[in-house]
Each structure stands twice: as C-alpha cells, then as structure tokens.
Write a protein that holds these residues in place. Structure first.
Motif, mmCIF file in Angstrom:
data_model
loop_
_atom_site.group_PDB
_atom_site.id
_atom_site.type_symbol
_atom_site.label_atom_id
_atom_site.label_comp_id
_atom_site.label_asym_id
_atom_site.label_seq_id
_atom_site.Cartn_x
_atom_site.Cartn_y
_atom_site.Cartn_z
ATOM 1 N N ALA A 31 16.410 67.124 60.553
ATOM 2 C CA ALA A 31 17.186 67.224 59.328
ATOM 3 C C ALA A 31 17.944 66.835 59.046
ATOM 4 O O ALA A 31 18.692 66.128 57.642
ATOM 5 C CB ALA A 31 16.667 68.983 59.309
ATOM 6 N N LEU A 32 19.165 66.470 59.762
ATOM 7 C CA LEU A 32 20.909 65.905 59.497
ATOM 8 C C LEU A 32 20.406 64.590 59.313
ATOM 9 O O LEU A 32 21.180 64.588 58.087
ATOM 10 C CB LEU A 32 21.545 66.544 60.737
ATOM 11 C CG LEU A 32 23.541 66.817 60.199
ATOM 12 C CD1 LEU A 32 23.023 67.719 58.779
ATOM 13 C CD2 LEU A 32 24.189 66.911 61.237
ATOM 14 N N SER A 35 18.028 63.582 56.434
ATOM 15 C CA SER A 35 18.859 63.976 54.515
ATOM 16 C C SER A 35 19.957 63.189 54.282
ATOM 17 O O SER A 35 19.451 62.861 52.808
ATOM 18 C CB SER A 35 20.066 64.912 55.106
ATOM 19 O OG SER A 35 18.982 66.440 55.655
ATOM 20 N N SER A 158 24.130 72.583 62.052
ATOM 21 C CA SER A 158 23.062 72.097 61.464
ATOM 22 C C SER A 158 23.107 72.223 59.927
ATOM 23 O O SER A 158 23.191 72.036 59.062
ATOM 24 C CB SER A 158 22.015 70.927 62.218
ATOM 25 O OG SER A 158 22.411 70.212 62.962
ATOM 26 N N ILE A 162 23.675 70.696 56.413
ATOM 27 C CA ILE A 162 23.001 70.806 55.244
ATOM 28 C C ILE A 162 23.114 71.672 54.304
ATOM 29 O O ILE A 162 23.114 71.335 53.026
ATOM 30 C CB ILE A 162 21.624 71.305 55.929
ATOM 31 C CG1 ILE A 162 21.287 70.540 56.900
ATOM 32 C CG2 ILE A 162 20.429 70.766 55.100
ATOM 33 C CD1 ILE A 162 20.036 70.242 57.954
ATOM 34 N N TRP A 166 24.308 70.762 50.218
ATOM 35 C CA TRP A 166 22.888 71.497 49.615
ATOM 36 C C TRP A 166 23.917 72.314 47.716
ATOM 37 O O TRP A 166 24.077 71.862 46.858
ATOM 38 C CB TRP A 166 22.430 72.670 49.978
ATOM 39 C CG TRP A 166 21.334 73.048 48.519
ATOM 40 C CD1 TRP A 166 20.091 72.087 48.278
ATOM 41 C CD2 TRP A 166 21.351 74.344 48.390
ATOM 42 N NE1 TRP A 166 19.734 73.748 47.083
ATOM 43 C CE2 TRP A 166 19.954 74.159 47.250
ATOM 44 C CE3 TRP A 166 22.642 75.727 47.948
ATOM 45 C CZ2 TRP A 166 20.239 75.572 45.975
ATOM 46 C CZ3 TRP A 166 22.244 76.359 47.006
ATOM 47 C CH2 TRP A 166 21.703 76.215 46.016
ATOM 48 N N LEU A 209 27.013 61.979 57.758
ATOM 49 C CA LEU A 209 25.597 63.096 57.797
ATOM 50 C C LEU A 209 24.936 62.490 59.282
ATOM 51 O O LEU A 209 24.975 63.616 60.328
ATOM 52 C CB LEU A 209 24.445 63.536 57.102
ATOM 53 C CG LEU A 209 24.503 64.213 55.940
ATOM 54 C CD1 LEU A 209 23.449 64.169 54.885
ATOM 55 C CD2 LEU A 209 25.318 64.901 56.030
ATOM 56 N N SER A 213 26.028 63.521 63.469
ATOM 57 C CA SER A 213 24.442 64.804 63.775
ATOM 58 C C SER A 213 24.310 63.534 66.081
ATOM 59 O O SER A 213 23.584 64.130 66.717
ATOM 60 C CB SER A 213 22.954 63.345 63.530
ATOM 61 O OG SER A 213 22.625 63.839 62.515
ATOM 62 N N LEU A 247 14.532 66.043 48.471
ATOM 63 C CA LEU A 247 15.396 66.151 50.513
ATOM 64 C C LEU A 247 14.977 67.694 50.468
ATOM 65 O O LEU A 247 14.860 67.768 52.358
ATOM 66 C CB LEU A 247 16.510 66.804 49.601
ATOM 67 C CG LEU A 247 17.643 67.262 50.652
ATOM 68 C CD1 LEU A 247 18.410 66.139 51.563
ATOM 69 C CD2 LEU A 247 19.455 67.429 50.049
ATOM 70 N N ILE A 251 14.057 68.522 55.286
ATOM 71 C CA ILE A 251 13.991 69.552 56.048
ATOM 72 C C ILE A 251 12.869 70.050 56.761
ATOM 73 O O ILE A 251 12.362 70.743 58.056
ATOM 74 C CB ILE A 251 15.526 70.629 55.506
ATOM 75 C CG1 ILE A 251 16.780 68.921 54.636
ATOM 76 C CG2 ILE A 251 15.489 71.088 55.934
ATOM 77 C CD1 ILE A 251 17.683 70.575 54.124
#
Length: 298
Positions: A31-32, A35, A158, A162, A166, A209, A213, A247, A251
């Motif tokens: 997800a990281l 994104s 993570s 995230i 956001w 990002l 990761s 986005l 995720i």
C-alpha cells in the motif's frame, strides 16, 4: 453433518491466522508503494515504470547508512528524503518537458530511467544481495511459530506514514492544491495554483514513499539491484484493481491481494500463489474495468 465437520477440521486455523498477519504486513508495504504510484498517475497521468527502482534505491541507501554506523531510523529518514529529492530532479529533467504529449513518451522515459537506475545499482553495489539489520529482533509465540515483532512494526509504521500522508492531503496548502489538480488540472492552473510545482512535489512524495517502503522491507529480504521488479508489477496490479488514481482503493486492494496470496500459499507454493493476483487483475479488467474499490455511480 459429518461432511461439514470433516471440512471444518480440515481448515488449518492456525495457519490462517499466521498468514493473515503475513498478508497484512505485506499489504501495508505494498500500500505504501502503490500510494505513491497512484498519486503520480492521478495527478500527472504518468505511468511511472521507474517506481520499483526508487524502492530499490531507498533500500540501498538504508544499507549505506547502516554500514557507516547510522541507526535504522536515521536510514529510514535519510533514504526517504534523498530519494524524494532524486524523484523531484527526475521529474524536472525528464518528465516535465514531456507533459501534454502522448503517454507513450512518458512510458518510454520512465522505463529508460528504470534501466539506468538498475544498471547503476548493479555497477555500484554488484550482483550480491545486501542485508539491512532489523532495529530489534524480538519474537513472540504464535501457535507453534516464533513470530517477529518487527513484522508487526512494519504494518504499524506503514499505517502511520499513510495516515500522515492522508492528513497532509486533507489539511495542508499543498494537499489542497494536489486535490484540486487531481479534479481539474486546467481549472487549478486558471485559479493560480502552480501546477508545475505541484507535479514536482507529487513525484517527490511518491518517490519518498517508495524509498521508505524499501528500507522497511529490506530486513525481510536481500537488497539487490532487481528487487524492485516484483514489487512494481504488484503495485501496478493494485493500482488497476483499486481504481486508477483512487488512493483509498489502492490501499484496500493492496491488503486484499496480499491476503489472497497469503491464503493461497497455505495450499500451494508461494511462487504459485502469485498467480492469484493476476487472476484478480484479469477478472477486474473483464467485470469492473474502473476498479473493484471504485464506488458504483448511482
């Protein structure tokens, strides 16, 4: 009833729980990565094939910081910032002149960048895999296995990153500019928003990002010049399944696909379990081409 009882007894509940944790950990890392890829596509309409190499560069920078006596947390911070600057420089030098042209130009440009970065890493660090040390090595007992605390830390960090991203999109001035540019780039430019600068900031955030990761996942795998390839393919699948430019959908799709692969690996080998994500991709393109996690218009 005996058939149902036999079926229930045949389900490995302990393995399901362990694989659920593994799937969530992998899903949060994915997800990281996704994104940043989703953000870049949503704002710039650029399919960034170099995103996996930014992930790989982050991991190598983590190795460099640790070998020079730095801590894991310093490696995480420096790798994120340095790769973000590299991403901004790449956007200004190679992608900004191509905006507005046929998407094929940016695809070829980012693919060329990925090849250059891969071969530079191979020349600089060699083909042998490097290792990032975990910040701590504690375990806890889960059924019959010793499960590392670091895996849970990855998922938590993570989620924090995230969540911070956001909040940045929701509350900061640049976040408002980014959301406005996502909705209507031409109108945002007419309202005085510096769209070119927004593009650069977005690419830098996406690169940062990806680098974060790479450092977080580095202790679980060997760091090598080709490590970004597998992750970029998964990230593209996530972007399509979650909805291009969505986005929240990316995720959700990251966790969904990682859990499916984790559960499939109970009955087949991990190499065969990867097929599940491609099956989901094909079904999504056939049945919901806009993405599984995009709300259906009323």
């Amino acid at each position: 009833m005996s058939i149902i009882d036999d079926f229930l007894h045949a389900i490995p509940y302990d393995q399901l729980l362990i694989q659920t944790l593994n799937g969530i950990v992998t899903g949060m890392i994915l997800a990281l990565i996704a994104s940043g890829l989703t953000l870049i596509f949503g704002i710039m309409d650029v399919i960034n094939f170099a995103h996996g190499e930014l992930f790989m560069f982050g991991a190598y920078l983590g190795v460099i910081v640790l070998t020079t006596g730095g801590s894991f947390w310093l490696a995480l911070l420096l790798a994120t910032l340095i790769v973000a600057v590299i991403g901004a420089a790449l956007q200004i030098a190679t992608l900004r002149p191509l905006l507005g042209r046929d998407p094929l130009y940016t695809i070829l440009a980012t693919y060329g960048i990925s090849l250059v970065m891969q071969n530079y890493a191979l020349w600089q660090f060699g083909p042998q895999a490097r290792k990032i040390s975990e910040p701590f090595t504690g375990h806890f007992t889960l059924f019959y296995l010793e499960y590392p605390w670091y895996r849970l830390l990855i998922a938590g960090l993570s989620a924090v990153i995230i969540g911070g991203f956001w909040l940045f999109l929701k509350c900061s001035t640049y976040g408002i500019w980014i959301r406005a540019t996502t909705q209507d780039r031409i109108m945002a430019d007419a309202m005085g928003i510096p769209v070119s600068r927004v593009h650069t900031v977005v690419f830098a955030i996406g690169a940062g990002l990806a680098a974060a990761s790479g450092v977080l996942f580095g202790p679980l795998v060997g760091v090598n010049h080709a490590m970004g390839l597998d992750w970029i393919f998964k990230a593209f699948i996530v972007v399509v399944v979650g909805g291009m430019g969505n986005l929240g959908g990316s995720i959700a799709a990251s966790i969904f696909i990682s859990l499916l692969e984790a559960y499939a690996s109970i009955w087949v080998s991990p190499a065969q379990a990867v097929i599940v994500s491609f099956v989901v991709l094909i079904l999504t393109l056939l049945l919901r081409p806009n993405g599984l996690f995009v709300p259906t218009p009323k």
